[in-house]
Design an enzyme around this catalytic site. Structure first.
Site, PDB file in Angstrom:
ATOM      1  N   PHE A  76      28.638  38.873  35.576  1.00 32.29           N
ATOM      2  CA  PHE A  76      29.826  39.439  35.727  1.00 32.29           C
ATOM      3  C   PHE A  76      30.477  38.992  36.960  1.00 32.29           C
ATOM      4  O   PHE A  76      30.017  39.120  38.078  1.00 32.29           O
ATOM      5  CB  PHE A  76      29.543  41.088  35.790  1.00 32.29           C
ATOM      6  CG  PHE A  76      29.350  41.702  34.382  1.00 32.29           C
ATOM      7  CD1 PHE A  76      30.319  42.179  33.606  1.00 32.29           C
ATOM      8  CD2 PHE A  76      27.771  41.449  34.051  1.00 32.29           C
ATOM      9  CE1 PHE A  76      29.606  42.782  32.461  1.00 32.29           C
ATOM     10  CE2 PHE A  76      27.455  41.800  32.779  1.00 32.29           C
ATOM     11  CZ  PHE A  76      28.441  42.521  31.776  1.00 32.29           C
ATOM     12  N   CYS A 122      43.966  45.972  40.824  1.00 32.08           N
ATOM     13  CA  CYS A 122      44.496  46.407  39.698  1.00 32.08           C
ATOM     14  C   CYS A 122      45.974  46.919  39.746  1.00 32.08           C
ATOM     15  O   CYS A 122      46.468  47.397  40.818  1.00 32.08           O
ATOM     16  CB  CYS A 122      43.667  47.620  38.983  1.00 32.08           C
ATOM     17  SG  CYS A 122      43.778  48.019  37.310  1.00 32.08           S
ATOM     18  N   CYS A 155      44.094  54.348  36.229  1.00 36.18           N
ATOM     19  CA  CYS A 155      43.615  55.075  35.369  1.00 36.18           C
ATOM     20  C   CYS A 155      42.982  56.337  36.030  1.00 36.18           C
ATOM     21  O   CYS A 155      41.939  56.326  36.859  1.00 36.18           O
ATOM     22  CB  CYS A 155      42.724  54.355  34.485  1.00 36.18           C
ATOM     23  SG  CYS A 155      43.427  52.971  33.738  1.00 36.18           S
ATOM     24  N   CYS A 181      38.848  56.017  36.067  1.00 36.05           N
ATOM     25  CA  CYS A 181      38.371  54.531  36.606  1.00 36.05           C
ATOM     26  C   CYS A 181      37.040  54.920  37.453  1.00 36.05           C
ATOM     27  O   CYS A 181      36.896  55.853  38.142  1.00 36.05           O
ATOM     28  CB  CYS A 181      39.295  53.837  37.439  1.00 36.05           C
ATOM     29  SG  CYS A 181      38.577  52.108  37.858  1.00 36.05           S
ATOM     30  N   ASP A 182      36.057  54.180  37.143  1.00 33.38           N
ATOM     31  CA  ASP A 182      34.833  54.588  37.907  1.00 33.38           C
ATOM     32  C   ASP A 182      34.175  53.077  38.760  1.00 33.38           C
ATOM     33  O   ASP A 182      32.808  53.173  39.104  1.00 33.38           O
ATOM     34  CB  ASP A 182      33.565  54.771  36.776  1.00 33.38           C
ATOM     35  CG  ASP A 182      33.254  53.645  35.883  1.00 33.38           C
ATOM     36  OD1 ASP A 182      34.026  52.588  35.856  1.00 33.38           O
ATOM     37  OD2 ASP A 182      32.458  54.055  35.023  1.00 33.38           O
ATOM     38  N   THR A 183      35.237  52.332  38.935  1.00 34.08           N
ATOM     39  CA  THR A 183      34.954  51.138  39.557  1.00 34.08           C
ATOM     40  C   THR A 183      35.843  50.951  40.957  1.00 34.08           C
ATOM     41  O   THR A 183      37.110  51.118  40.936  1.00 34.08           O
ATOM     42  CB  THR A 183      35.546  49.906  38.665  1.00 34.08           C
ATOM     43  OG1 THR A 183      35.006  49.936  37.517  1.00 34.08           O
ATOM     44  CG2 THR A 183      35.066  48.556  39.274  1.00 34.08           C
ATOM     45  N   GLU A 193      37.698  40.985  30.148  1.00 36.35           N
ATOM     46  CA  GLU A 193      38.066  42.593  29.849  1.00 36.35           C
ATOM     47  C   GLU A 193      39.340  42.706  30.585  1.00 36.35           C
ATOM     48  O   GLU A 193      39.625  42.893  31.796  1.00 36.35           O
ATOM     49  CB  GLU A 193      37.159  43.444  30.227  1.00 36.35           C
ATOM     50  CG  GLU A 193      35.669  43.171  29.507  1.00 36.35           C
ATOM     51  CD  GLU A 193      34.596  43.911  30.040  1.00 36.35           C
ATOM     52  OE1 GLU A 193      34.804  44.979  30.965  1.00 36.35           O
ATOM     53  OE2 GLU A 193      33.560  43.849  29.372  1.00 36.35           O
ATOM     54  N   HIS A 248      24.878  50.219  29.670  1.00 39.98           N
ATOM     55  CA  HIS A 248      24.397  50.027  30.936  1.00 39.98           C
ATOM     56  C   HIS A 248      24.386  51.221  31.822  1.00 39.98           C
ATOM     57  O   HIS A 248      23.321  51.329  32.548  1.00 39.98           O
ATOM     58  CB  HIS A 248      25.456  48.859  31.679  1.00 39.98           C
ATOM     59  CG  HIS A 248      26.882  49.494  31.635  1.00 39.98           C
ATOM     60  ND1 HIS A 248      27.683  49.404  30.429  1.00 39.98           N
ATOM     61  CD2 HIS A 248      27.867  50.082  32.756  1.00 39.98           C
ATOM     62  CE1 HIS A 248      28.961  49.933  31.016  1.00 39.98           C
ATOM     63  NE2 HIS A 248      28.941  50.233  32.041  1.00 39.98           N
TER      64      HIS A 248
END
Length: 195
Positions: free
Chosen positions: A24, A30, A34, A37-39, A93, A189
């Site tokens: 990855f 970005c 959102c 969003c968890d990132t 993605e 995951h």
């Protein structure tokens, strides 16, 4: 130069390639915000496209998943070419609001207009798979104008609350039963507690 948030080796946790070993590459930044969003994709290290591809080549795994944030902000032909020179297959993605360079081997379109409205409507006209995050309340828009070569996935939104997640998952299952053109995508995951 591109700003890389992180590069790591794991399993693809979502969609058609779920369970497949992958490297990855998370690109920083970005163009959307959102609510689920968890990132953390804000920070990153500046690297040349060749340096980033070399970092991915440390693992023999042929699949490289480029994600973000929104990878289309930085993804370019130089990075695609550098990864292909290492024999890597490139999956991206994307939220689909920006065009992508040529040569990408697999496109996962994950539109966010369900949550953010018309400003987040995808401009991409085709993708290998469509993955819509579903919260159990809003119905997915009709994406029939986008050519999807393989699968259409609904993925239950991870709200961070176990009871709400159970309700969202149940609503997702019921929606798919009533609309069988969709398939279920779970974030394996997270279930396996891996990156």
């Amino acid at each position: 130069m591109i700003r890389v948030n992180e590069i790591f080796h794991s399993l693809q946790g979502e969609g058609h390639n779920s369970g497949t070993a992958a490297v990855f590459m998370r690109l920083a930044g970005c163009n959307l915000q959102c609510p689920f969003c968890d990132t953390d994709h804000r920070d990153g290290t500046l690297m040349t496209e060749s340096e980033a591809a070399d970092a991915c080549a440390r693992w023999a795994t042929p699949l490289v998943v480029i994600t973000g944030g929104e990878p289309a902000l930085q993804l370019n032909n130089a990075l695609v070419d550098a990864l292909h020179r290492h024999g890597k297959r490139i999956a991206v993605e994307t939220n689909g609001t920006l065009p992508l360079p040529d040569g990408i081997d697999w496109i996962t379109l994950s539109p966010k207009d369900l949550f953010l409205g018309e400003a987040a409507r995808p401009v991409l006209q085709s993708a290998d798979e469509l993955k819509v995050v579903f919260d159990g309340r809003n119905l997915p828009p009709d994406y029939s104008h986008i050519a999807i070569r393989h699968d259409r996935f609904l993925q239950p939104c991870d709200t961070g609350d176990a009871a709400r997640n159970a309700a969202v998952t149940a609503a997702t299952v019921e929606y798919i039963k009533a609309h069988p053109q969709w398939r279920l995508s779970l974030q394996i995951h997270k279930i396996l507690n891996i990156r």
